[in-house]
Design an enzyme around this catalytic site. Sequence first.
Site, short mmCIF file in Angstrom:
data_model
loop_
_atom_site.label_atom_id
_atom_site.label_comp_id
_atom_site.label_asym_id
_atom_site.label_seq_id
_atom_site.Cartn_x
_atom_site.Cartn_y
_atom_site.Cartn_z
N SER A 234 0.94 -1.17 0.10
CA SER A 234 0.05 -0.03 -0.06
C SER A 234 0.80 1.27 0.04
O SER A 234 0.90 1.88 -1.09
CB SER A 234 -0.88 0.07 1.19
OG SER A 234 -1.92 0.97 0.94
N ARG A 235 1.50 1.73 1.15
CA ARG A 235 2.37 2.89 1.24
C ARG A 235 3.06 2.54 2.41
O ARG A 235 3.08 1.80 3.48
CB ARG A 235 1.42 4.10 1.58
CG ARG A 235 0.68 4.63 0.31
CD ARG A 235 1.72 5.23 -0.58
NE ARG A 235 0.81 6.02 -1.65
CZ ARG A 235 0.84 5.29 -2.59
NH1 ARG A 235 0.60 4.05 -2.98
NH2 ARG A 235 -0.13 5.97 -3.80
N ASP A 259 6.58 -3.98 -1.20
CA ASP A 259 6.29 -3.55 -2.58
C ASP A 259 6.64 -1.85 -2.09
O ASP A 259 6.92 -1.04 -3.40
CB ASP A 259 4.98 -3.62 -3.13
CG ASP A 259 5.01 -3.28 -4.64
OD1 ASP A 259 6.19 -3.51 -5.33
OD2 ASP A 259 4.33 -2.23 -5.16
N GLU A 264 11.15 5.34 0.19
CA GLU A 264 11.64 5.04 -1.20
C GLU A 264 11.71 6.13 -2.22
O GLU A 264 12.40 5.97 -3.25
CB GLU A 264 10.24 4.13 -1.63
CG GLU A 264 9.01 4.86 -1.85
CD GLU A 264 7.83 3.97 -2.58
OE1 GLU A 264 7.55 2.99 -1.92
OE2 GLU A 264 7.14 4.40 -3.55
N HIS A 296 8.22 -0.79 -5.60
CA HIS A 296 6.65 -0.12 -6.00
C HIS A 296 6.26 -0.74 -7.39
O HIS A 296 5.98 0.24 -8.36
CB HIS A 296 6.93 1.41 -5.83
CG HIS A 296 5.48 1.83 -5.37
ND1 HIS A 296 5.52 3.03 -4.45
CD2 HIS A 296 4.15 1.81 -6.00
CE1 HIS A 296 4.03 3.36 -4.52
NE2 HIS A 296 3.46 2.64 -5.25
N GLN A 297 6.19 -1.84 -7.88
CA GLN A 297 5.69 -2.33 -9.15
C GLN A 297 4.46 -2.93 -9.22
O GLN A 297 3.99 -3.74 -10.00
CB GLN A 297 6.70 -3.22 -9.53
CG GLN A 297 7.09 -4.73 -8.83
CD GLN A 297 7.85 -5.54 -9.60
OE1 GLN A 297 8.99 -5.39 -9.45
NE2 GLN A 297 7.42 -6.52 -10.35
P1 NAI Z 1 -9.91 2.21 -1.38
O1 NAI Z 1 -9.97 3.81 -1.18
O2 NAI Z 1 -10.75 1.37 -2.30
O3 NAI Z 1 -9.68 1.46 -0.09
C1 NAI Z 1 -9.32 1.72 1.16
C2 NAI Z 1 -9.86 1.32 2.43
O4 NAI Z 1 -9.15 1.46 3.47
C3 NAI Z 1 -11.17 1.55 2.37
O5 NAI Z 1 -12.09 0.73 2.56
C4 NAI Z 1 -11.35 2.57 3.76
O6 NAI Z 1 -12.68 2.68 4.43
C5 NAI Z 1 -10.06 1.96 4.44
N1 NAI Z 1 -9.70 2.88 5.69
C6 NAI Z 1 -9.27 4.11 5.41
N2 NAI Z 1 -8.56 4.45 6.50
C7 NAI Z 1 -8.76 3.57 7.56
C8 NAI Z 1 -8.38 3.01 8.86
N3 NAI Z 1 -7.65 4.33 9.47
N4 NAI Z 1 -8.59 2.11 9.21
C9 NAI Z 1 -9.19 1.11 8.58
N5 NAI Z 1 -9.55 1.12 7.40
C10 NAI Z 1 -9.48 2.41 6.75
O7 NAI Z 1 -8.32 2.19 -1.79
P2 NAI Z 1 -7.46 1.00 -2.66
O8 NAI Z 1 -7.95 1.17 -4.38
O9 NAI Z 1 -7.96 -0.33 -2.32
O10 NAI Z 1 -6.16 1.31 -2.45
C11 NAI Z 1 -5.49 1.15 -1.25
C12 NAI Z 1 -4.15 1.50 -1.49
O11 NAI Z 1 -3.31 0.85 -2.04
C13 NAI Z 1 -4.00 2.94 -1.80
O12 NAI Z 1 -4.52 4.10 -1.02
C14 NAI Z 1 -2.50 3.04 -2.08
O13 NAI Z 1 -2.01 3.73 -0.97
C15 NAI Z 1 -2.37 1.79 -2.37
N6 NAI Z 1 -1.87 1.45 -3.96
C16 NAI Z 1 -0.42 0.90 -3.88
C17 NAI Z 1 -0.12 0.58 -5.40
C18 NAI Z 1 1.22 -0.03 -5.65
O14 NAI Z 1 1.47 -0.16 -6.76
N7 NAI Z 1 1.84 -0.71 -4.65
C19 NAI Z 1 -1.06 0.89 -6.53
C20 NAI Z 1 -2.28 1.47 -6.25
C21 NAI Z 1 -2.64 1.79 -4.70
#
Ligand code: NAI
Length: 339
Positions: A234-235, A259, A264, A296-297
């Site tokens: 995620s991050r 990842d 990074e 980060h892929q």
């Molecule tokens: P999304 O917005 O669909 O889902 C995030 C979920 O986290 C939501 O259901 C929300 O209610 C929950 N949430 C937020 N704050 C919270 C907390 N404090 N406690 C519990 N739950 C909480 O986002 P999606 O698309 O699933 O992406 C998630 C993360 O993945 C992104 O924010 C991004 O950081 C990361 N990401 C990483 C990529 C990579 O290449 N490694 C690519 C795309 C996204």
Amino acid sequence: MRIAVFDAHRFEREYFERANHVHGHELVYFDARLTSATAELAHGSPCACCFVNDRLDADAIATLAHGTTRLIALRSAGYNNVDVEAADRHGLTVVRVPEYSPHAVAEHTVALVLALDRKIHRAHARVREGNFSLDGLVGFDLYGKTVGLIGTGKIGSAAAAIFRGFGCIVLAHDLVPDLDLVRRHGVRYVPLAELYAKSDIVSLHVPLTPATRHIIDANALDRMKPGVMLVNTSRGALVDSRALIDGLKSGRIGNAGLDVYEEEAGVFFQDLSDQVIQDDVLARLLTFPNVLITAHQAFLTREALTGIAEVTLENVSAFEHGRTLVNRVSAPARAPTPA
Ligand code: NAI
């Protein structure tokens, strides 16, 4: 519209060029990341197009605003790297790509789990050296294991479906439980303490917000099952890397698949193979046989790159022609919105 594309990589340019056929924007690529030191490169461009490791802090945004830039088009879902309030103050509009193949990231998560579990990275290195011994390569069946997902939005829910396919028990924690996951996939929402105590694998899918920064710290790691596998696609700053190193050294953490990494920026996406790694925490993480790091892929599939390019350029066209900006990021847009 002239678009200054920062942190532009070879792997994405062909997707942007292809998607641009229907838009006809002028794409100007810069290798540099956007920071306060490089923001001037955007002068002359009404749009600055940015990626996950560009740092759009108040200084960088002020520099953009002093030029001709009016739009920040993120080619990412996360926007934790943007001071959205500063952008608002300067009259800059911010748009993003909220969704582009959540499957790409969910599948990479599972790839890390399988590779770590079955020690594929080590087996590959061994066999290439002519070492066909199996000692030290014993893994475990995924079937019947408990996976704890923190965050069940688009990516977390896609991961839940895959893990259920392996016959795993899936526990979840989210601010907003997804009842469809409960009904269709038998996912059980539990408090974090229970998720930590019961999960063989913990995987992170929440955005980076002030509430989730270092959500995995020493205290959280202490509450996990001994030998747990931790996966973060995620991050980076969701995990306190120093606490993770302590957990790996003590053996409490059995495996870590990363990842993303909190420091990074400036390292991932670069070929630094002829240089000495200056980040001692990253260097230490790279020494563990039970840590697998990718740079980060997780998003890096043809489908995701196509989606990112198409939505980014459509966002710019919508801005240019005064259409509704469905992917606008506005302040205040802090927790619990995606980072
Ligand atoms: P999304 O917005 O669909 O889902 C995030 C979920 O986290 C939501 O259901 C929300 O209610 C929950 N949430 C937020 N704050 C919270 C907390 N404090 N406690 C519990 N739950 C909480 O986002 P999606 O698309 O699933 O992406 C998630 C993360 O993945 C992104 O924010 C991004 O950081 C990361 N990401 C990483 C990529 C990579 O290449 N490694 C690519 C795309 C996204």
